[in-house]
Design an enzyme around this catalytic site. Structure first.
Site, PDB file in Angstrom:
ATOM      1  N   GLU A 170       0.745  -1.316   0.117  1.00 46.29           N
ATOM      2  CA  GLU A 170       0.183  -0.007  -0.100  1.00 46.29           C
ATOM      3  C   GLU A 170       0.761   1.249   0.003  1.00 46.29           C
ATOM      4  OE1 GLU A 170      -3.096  -0.086   2.929  1.00 46.29           O
ATOM      5  OE2 GLU A 170      -4.122  -1.908   1.918  1.00 46.29           O
ATOM      6  N   GLU A 358      -5.323  -8.295   0.073  1.00 44.09           N
ATOM      7  CA  GLU A 358      -6.414  -8.152   1.295  1.00 44.09           C
ATOM      8  C   GLU A 358      -7.778  -7.928   0.752  1.00 44.09           C
ATOM      9  OE1 GLU A 358      -4.761  -5.167   4.015  1.00 44.09           O
ATOM     10  OE2 GLU A 358      -2.997  -5.809   3.813  1.00 44.09           O
TER      11      GLU A 358
HETATM   12  C1  GBH Z   1      -4.665  -2.160   5.023  1.00 44.62           C
HETATM   13  O1  GBH Z   1      -5.292  -0.917   4.798  1.00 44.62           O
HETATM   14  C2  GBH Z   1      -3.598  -2.721   5.769  1.00 44.62           C
HETATM   15  O2  GBH Z   1      -2.666  -2.982   4.649  1.00 44.62           O
HETATM   16  C3  GBH Z   1      -3.701  -3.462   6.896  1.00 44.62           C
HETATM   17  O3  GBH Z   1      -2.293  -3.240   7.557  1.00 44.62           O
HETATM   18  C4  GBH Z   1      -4.912  -3.127   7.903  1.00 44.62           C
HETATM   19  O4  GBH Z   1      -4.905  -3.768   8.826  1.00 44.62           O
HETATM   20  C5  GBH Z   1      -6.157  -3.273   6.882  1.00 44.62           C
HETATM   21  O5  GBH Z   1      -6.073  -2.890   5.762  1.00 44.62           O
HETATM   22  C6  GBH Z   1      -7.190  -2.984   7.769  1.00 44.62           C
HETATM   23  O6  GBH Z   1      -7.156  -1.557   7.643  1.00 44.62           O
HETATM   24  O7  GBH Z   1      -7.506   7.387   8.667  1.00 44.62           O
HETATM   25  O8  GBH Z   1      -9.357   7.976   7.758  1.00 44.62           O
HETATM   26  O9  GBH Z   1      -7.366   8.447   6.837  1.00 44.62           O
HETATM   27  C7  GBH Z   1      -6.520  -0.595   4.093  1.00 44.62           C
HETATM   28  C8  GBH Z   1      -6.383   0.684   3.571  1.00 44.62           C
HETATM   29  C9  GBH Z   1      -6.248   3.051   3.949  1.00 44.62           C
HETATM   30  C10 GBH Z   1      -7.596   1.728   5.328  1.00 44.62           C
HETATM   31  C11 GBH Z   1      -6.243   4.056   4.768  1.00 44.62           C
HETATM   32  C12 GBH Z   1      -7.488   2.849   6.686  1.00 44.62           C
HETATM   33  C13 GBH Z   1      -6.992   5.380   6.774  1.00 44.62           C
HETATM   34  C14 GBH Z   1      -8.297   6.263   6.632  1.00 44.62           C
HETATM   35  N1  GBH Z   1      -6.395   1.937   4.670  1.00 44.62           N
HETATM   36  N2  GBH Z   1      -7.187   4.336   5.685  1.00 44.62           N
HETATM   37  S1  GBH Z   1      -8.254   7.640   7.618  1.00 44.62           S
END
Ligand code: GBH
Length: 451
Positions: A170, A358
């Site tokens: 990511e 994922e």
């Molecule tokens: C994934 O990210 C990760 O690879 C993994 O490690 C994680 O545990 C899993 O998903 C579940 O979250 O704080 O409102 O700006 C998923 C994509 C993009 C989700 C960024 C959280 C932050 C939103 N992520 N997002 S915010």
């Protein structure tokens, strides 16, 4: 071409790779053990106010000591594969220099135990835990070079047994969230030019990493990336909106996946950043575009898009208060994104193979009489997997699916407040308990068909 009507059972192709995913900092704990070096997430999580409840990954799921138990859970599920990540700072505590044999030994033990259980390891070399000792972190070009050295080293150590490597997880998260939004380590809010430079170092690290793994691994080793690009669903399935969705995927990910698949930044991206463009050394774009054996996608929330008369040719529709969500505020539910992620990426870049690295969801998961009956997670998974099945049925080269996550773990800035696991973890006793969704997933794997 019209989609085929769905009649009969929703089966997946023979040999479809069913798996689960985790990441080092989210499960291992043991942050000071056997010579592991400090990381950006150790520093960030120990900085007051950065993570919910002041939670840290100091202990997490204690998988550093309990990996045998975790592999037994994987075996119970009947998964064919497990996606894990390597903590760079266990291998090179300073990020570079002298390797730490005890760190290599740990992953040797995990991989041997997986293989003994009949489970294929898919190894991610970077899932956000960056050695703190690297000066400047991702703001420094040297970090991309150090990453390639480390990735090549670990590929040399493991590729006698590991056949699939994923460079980084990511791009948008460890670049933008950490350096523009301040929400992830290292918690910075930099100016646009600096952020673009960090992004460039991120894709460069990936590209140099591909080359280094290729140079040190056995021939035939499969190399890819796990990206959470922004994916777009055409709001109505008609040619004009489908075309708009493809343009949106290409342009909205121009600094990440598009650069990697095409070996260049799009004209529109370069025009939009203007004087804030990153410094690009000669040879960088060719490295960034190094050919991949597969592309892996982390698919969660949808974005809906429609065709428009604007210069971009598309318009992204905002999420509304009424848009359905799961337990994480960002986790809007839109199962069709599963199908459209696979289809748009396939049509744009024709990757040889695709994986879902994922997909999964947070849920409230109350424990009632020792059980977690997570019907909402099963609902979410069934609906997303119905759409992934459609992609396989229409012939897109989707080879496997890794469910996030094997067990509840350290959910980054949300600490332990949000649970994504198929197994409930009691973070006091470390007891793992299968949720109802674990039984559901096991049945899906056993039949290779959605039930
Ligand atoms: C994934 O990210 C990760 O690879 C993994 O490690 C994680 O545990 C899993 O998903 C579940 O979250 O704080 O409102 O700006 C998923 C994509 C993009 C989700 C960024 C959280 C932050 C939103 N992520 N997002 S915010």
């Amino acid at each position: 071409t019209r989609p085929k009507p769905r009649v009969g059972p929703l089966s997946f192709p023979d040999g479809f790779v069913w798996g689960c995913a985790t990441a080092s900092y989210q499960i291992e704990g043991a942050v000071k053990e056997d010579g592991r070096g400090e990381t950006n997430w150790d520093v960030f999580s120990h900085t007051p106010g950065c993570v919910a409840n002041g939670d840290t990954g100091d202990t997490a799921c204690d998988s550093y000591h309990r990996y045998g138990e975790d592999i037994a859970l994987l075996k119970q599920l009947g998964v064919k594969a497990y996606r894990l990540s390597i903590a760079w700072s266990r291998i090179f505590p300073e990020g570079r220099g002298t390797p730490n044999a005890k760190g290599v030994d740990y992953y040797n033990r995990v991989i041997d135990a997986l293989l003994a259980a009949g489970i294929t390891p898919y190894v991610t070399t970077f899932h956000w835990d960056l050695p703190q000792a690297l000066p400047g972190g991702w703001q420094s070009r040297d970090t991309a070079l150090a990453f390639a050295d480390y990735a090549g080293f670990i590929a040399g150590k493991l590729s006698d047994r590991v056949t699939h490597f994923i460079t980084v997880n990511e791009l948008r998260c460890f670049t933008d969230l950490g350096h523009q939004d301040g929400k992830h380590a290292p918690g910075l809010r930099l100016d646009a030019r600096s952020v673009n430079q960090v992004r460039h170092h991120g894709v460069l690290a990936h590209g140099l990493g591909v080359q280094a793994i290729r140079a040190h691994a056995r021939s035939g080793t499969q190399i890819g990336i796990a990206d959470n690009s922004n994916f777009y669903v055409p709001v109505i399935e008609t040619p004009e909106h489908i075309a708009a969705a493809k343009v949106a995927v290409r342009e909205e990910n121009a600094m990440f996946l598009t650069a990697i698949m095409e070996g260049r930044y799009t004209e529109r991206y370069l025009t939009s950043i203007g004087a804030d463009a990153p410094k690009i050394a000669s040879g960088d774009m060719a490295a960034i575009g190094s050919p991949l054996d597969f592309v892996a996608l982390n698919v969660y929330a949808p974005n809906y898009v429609k065709a428009s008369a604007s210069p971009a040719g598309y318009e992204v529709l905002p999420h509304l208060k009424s848009s359905p969500r799961m337990a994480s505020p960002w986790l809007y539910v839109g199962p069709e994104v599963a199908y459209w992620a696979v289809r748009t990426v396939s049509e744009l870049w024709k990757p040889k193979a695709l994986y879902i690295s994922e997909n999964g969801t947070s849920a409230d998961d109350p424990v009632v009489n020792g059980h977690v009956d997570d019907a909402d997670r099963i609902m979410y998974l069934r609906n997303y997997l119905t759409e992934f099945q459609r992609a396989t049925e229409e012939g897109y080269p989707l080879k496997g699916y890794f469910l996030w996550s094997l067990m509840d773990n350290f959910e980054w800035a949300d600490g332990y407040t949000l649970r994504f696991g198929l197994h409930h973890v009691d973070f006091v006793t470390q007891k793992r308990t299968p949720k109802l969704s674990a039984a559901w997933y096991r049945e899906l794997i056993r039949r290779n068909t959605l039930v």
